[in-house]
Every structure is written in structure tokens, then in C-alpha cells.
Scaffold this motif. Structure first.
Motif, mmCIF file in Angstrom:
data_model
loop_
_atom_site.group_PDB
_atom_site.id
_atom_site.type_symbol
_atom_site.label_atom_id
_atom_site.label_comp_id
_atom_site.label_asym_id
_atom_site.label_seq_id
_atom_site.Cartn_x
_atom_site.Cartn_y
_atom_site.Cartn_z
ATOM 1 N N ALA A 16 0.804 -1.224 0.000
ATOM 2 C CA ALA A 16 0.000 0.000 0.000
ATOM 3 C C ALA A 16 0.836 1.272 0.000
ATOM 4 N N GLY A 17 0.597 2.093 -1.029
ATOM 5 C CA GLY A 17 1.192 3.420 -1.103
ATOM 6 C C GLY A 17 2.643 3.477 -1.534
ATOM 7 N N ARG A 18 3.268 2.344 -1.794
ATOM 8 C CA ARG A 18 4.694 2.355 -2.127
ATOM 9 C C ARG A 18 4.888 2.005 -3.605
ATOM 10 N N GLN A 19 5.740 2.765 -4.277
ATOM 11 C CA GLN A 19 6.028 2.559 -5.688
ATOM 12 C C GLN A 19 7.383 1.913 -5.936
ATOM 13 N N THR A 20 8.277 2.020 -4.973
ATOM 14 C CA THR A 20 9.615 1.454 -5.125
ATOM 15 C C THR A 20 10.042 0.804 -3.814
ATOM 16 N N ASP A 21 11.046 -0.045 -3.927
ATOM 17 C CA ASP A 21 11.730 -0.623 -2.774
ATOM 18 C C ASP A 21 10.790 -1.298 -1.780
ATOM 19 N N VAL A 22 9.951 -2.189 -2.320
ATOM 20 C CA VAL A 22 9.043 -2.980 -1.496
ATOM 21 C C VAL A 22 9.441 -4.438 -1.658
ATOM 22 N N MET A 23 9.963 -5.034 -0.609
ATOM 23 C CA MET A 23 10.314 -6.448 -0.680
ATOM 24 C C MET A 23 10.221 -7.042 0.705
ATOM 25 N N PRO A 24 9.336 -8.017 0.878
ATOM 26 C CA PRO A 24 9.296 -8.703 2.170
ATOM 27 C C PRO A 24 10.624 -9.417 2.421
ATOM 28 N N THR A 25 11.125 -9.327 3.630
ATOM 29 C CA THR A 25 12.443 -9.883 3.910
ATOM 30 C C THR A 25 12.407 -11.172 4.716
ATOM 31 N N THR A 26 11.413 -11.354 5.541
ATOM 32 C CA THR A 26 11.322 -12.579 6.334
ATOM 33 C C THR A 26 10.296 -13.517 5.701
ATOM 34 N N GLU A 27 10.358 -14.770 6.085
ATOM 35 C CA GLU A 27 9.383 -15.748 5.577
ATOM 36 C C GLU A 27 7.966 -15.336 5.990
ATOM 37 N N ARG A 67 16.566 -3.752 -5.874
ATOM 38 C CA ARG A 67 15.548 -2.727 -5.653
ATOM 39 C C ARG A 67 14.328 -3.089 -6.476
ATOM 40 N N THR A 68 13.172 -2.717 -6.005
ATOM 41 C CA THR A 68 11.948 -3.053 -6.723
ATOM 42 C C THR A 68 11.272 -1.797 -7.261
ATOM 43 N N VAL A 69 10.498 -2.018 -8.306
ATOM 44 C CA VAL A 69 9.669 -0.952 -8.851
ATOM 45 C C VAL A 69 8.290 -1.541 -9.136
ATOM 46 N N ARG A 70 7.274 -0.803 -8.737
ATOM 47 C CA ARG A 70 5.895 -1.239 -8.920
ATOM 48 C C ARG A 70 5.418 -0.858 -10.309
ATOM 49 N N LEU A 71 4.716 -1.778 -10.947
ATOM 50 C CA LEU A 71 4.172 -1.528 -12.279
ATOM 51 C C LEU A 71 2.657 -1.417 -12.215
ATOM 52 N N GLU A 72 2.168 -0.319 -12.754
ATOM 53 C CA GLU A 72 0.732 -0.081 -12.870
ATOM 54 C C GLU A 72 0.320 -0.366 -14.312
ATOM 55 N N LEU A 73 -0.965 -0.330 -14.585
ATOM 56 C CA LEU A 73 -1.468 -0.628 -15.921
ATOM 57 C C LEU A 73 -0.848 0.271 -16.987
ATOM 58 N N ASP A 74 -0.726 1.567 -16.716
ATOM 59 C CA ASP A 74 -0.136 2.465 -17.714
ATOM 60 C C ASP A 74 1.345 2.153 -17.951
ATOM 61 N N ASP A 75 2.051 1.670 -16.930
ATOM 62 C CA ASP A 75 3.450 1.257 -17.110
ATOM 63 C C ASP A 75 3.530 0.046 -18.034
ATOM 64 N N LEU A 76 2.617 -0.901 -17.844
ATOM 65 C CA LEU A 76 2.593 -2.087 -18.701
ATOM 66 C C LEU A 76 2.291 -1.716 -20.145
ATOM 67 N N GLU A 77 1.392 -0.771 -20.327
ATOM 68 C CA GLU A 77 1.072 -0.311 -21.681
ATOM 69 C C GLU A 77 2.286 0.356 -22.326
ATOM 70 N N ARG A 78 3.010 1.151 -21.565
ATOM 71 C CA ARG A 78 4.231 1.786 -22.083
ATOM 72 C C ARG A 78 5.288 0.747 -22.422
ATOM 73 N N LEU A 79 5.433 -0.260 -21.575
ATOM 74 C CA LEU A 79 6.397 -1.325 -21.838
ATOM 75 C C LEU A 79 6.009 -2.093 -23.095
ATOM 76 N N GLU A 80 4.750 -2.406 -23.224
ATOM 77 C CA GLU A 80 4.286 -3.133 -24.407
ATOM 78 C C GLU A 80 4.556 -2.330 -25.679
ATOM 79 N N GLN A 81 4.304 -1.042 -25.618
ATOM 80 C CA GLN A 81 4.568 -0.154 -26.754
ATOM 81 C C GLN A 81 6.066 -0.123 -27.074
ATOM 82 N N ALA A 82 6.887 -0.043 -26.067
ATOM 83 C CA ALA A 82 8.340 -0.033 -26.270
ATOM 84 C C ALA A 82 8.813 -1.335 -26.921
ATOM 85 N N LEU A 83 8.223 -2.462 -26.512
ATOM 86 C CA LEU A 83 8.565 -3.740 -27.133
ATOM 87 C C LEU A 83 8.166 -3.758 -28.601
ATOM 88 N N GLU A 84 6.933 -3.352 -28.862
ATOM 89 C CA GLU A 84 6.414 -3.362 -30.238
ATOM 90 C C GLU A 84 7.201 -2.452 -31.161
#
Length: 132
Positions: A16-27, A67-84
Motif C-alpha cells: 500500500a502506497g509504495r512505488q519502489t523498494d518494497v520487498m518482504p524480507t522474512t518468511e 531494488r523493486t519498482v511497482r508496475l501499474e497498468l499504464d506502465d505495462l502499456e508503455r512497456l508493451e509499446q516499447a517492445l512493439e
């Protein structure tokens, strides 16, 4: 050694609310986050560079390793466009591999985009992570 890259989902509540650097560390945190792998790439530095740019756009400031980065729907659309449009650029690095893009990397990325869209539609959060 080399560039290992992962796509995964987790509970939107955990992220919730985080766009980067989100990674659970413990089991226990991993279970709470319901962390699920949905993609893996090896030395696809073109995608890694694209994700690093997204990380910076979203406010990430650390060296883009483990490091992590969160992907939203618009990010996926941009990535798909970049691939195409063949817009993913070679990103040099000692452990990152060469300049060639392999068809299996493109296919894995397309599968990732489809799985990520489905995950978002089901209320999950989607992230990219890497280690080199």
C-alpha cells in the motif's frame, strides 16, 4: 554471476502506497505479502534499463540492484509499446550480457505483461526486481 530479473505479484495491502523498494524480507512477511513469482529473465539488460528508468521516474534514488519498482497498468502499456516499437535500449553493465535481444526474452516479457494485467485486474500489486 549475472543479471537475474524477476516479475512478481503481492498483496496490494502489503504494498500500500509504495512505488519502489518494497520487498518482504522474512518468511513471515513473504507469506503475509502473498509473494508470487510470475516471470524470470537472465541478462535481458534492455528490459532492466527500461525498468531502471521507471524506478527513477517513481522516485527511486538507490543503485538499481536488489531494488523493486511497482508496475501499474499504464506502465505495462508503455512497456508493451516499447517492445512493439523496438525501443528497448542496450544497458551496459559488467554482469549484464551483450547487445543482442533474444526472441525468448521478448516472449517472456509479453507473458509477463499478460500475467501482470491479470494480477492487477484481480487487485494484486505487480513488481519488478533484479539482482546482479
Amino acid at each position: 554471476m549475472g543479471l537475474d530479473m524477476y516479475g512478481y505479484t503481492m498483496s496490494a495491502e502489503f504494498a500500500a502506497g509504495r512505488q519502489t523498494d518494497v520487498m518482504p524480507t522474512t518468511e513471515e512477511e513473504r507469506e503475509k505479502a502473498q509473494l508470487t513469482d510470475i516471470a524470470y529473465w537472465r541478462k535481458f539488460n534492455h528490459l532492466h534499463g527500461w525498468m531502471e528508468n521507471l524506478y527513477r521516474e517513481k522516485g527511486g534514488v538507490e543503485v538499481f540492484n536488489c531494488r523493486t519498482v511497482r508496475l501499474e497498468l499504464d506502465d505495462l502499456e508503455r512497456l508493451e509499446q516499447a517492445l512493439e516499437n523496438n525501443e528497448l535500449e542496450h544497458t551496459p553493465g559488467f554482469f549484464f550480457g551483450g547487445e543482442e535481444i533474444y526472441p525468448e526474452d521478448i516472449e517472456e516479457t509479453k507473458k509477463f505483461i499478460a500475467a501482470a494485467r491479470e494480477a492487477l485486474a484481480n487487485g494484486l500489486a505487480v513488481f519488478y526486481d533484479s539482482w546482479w
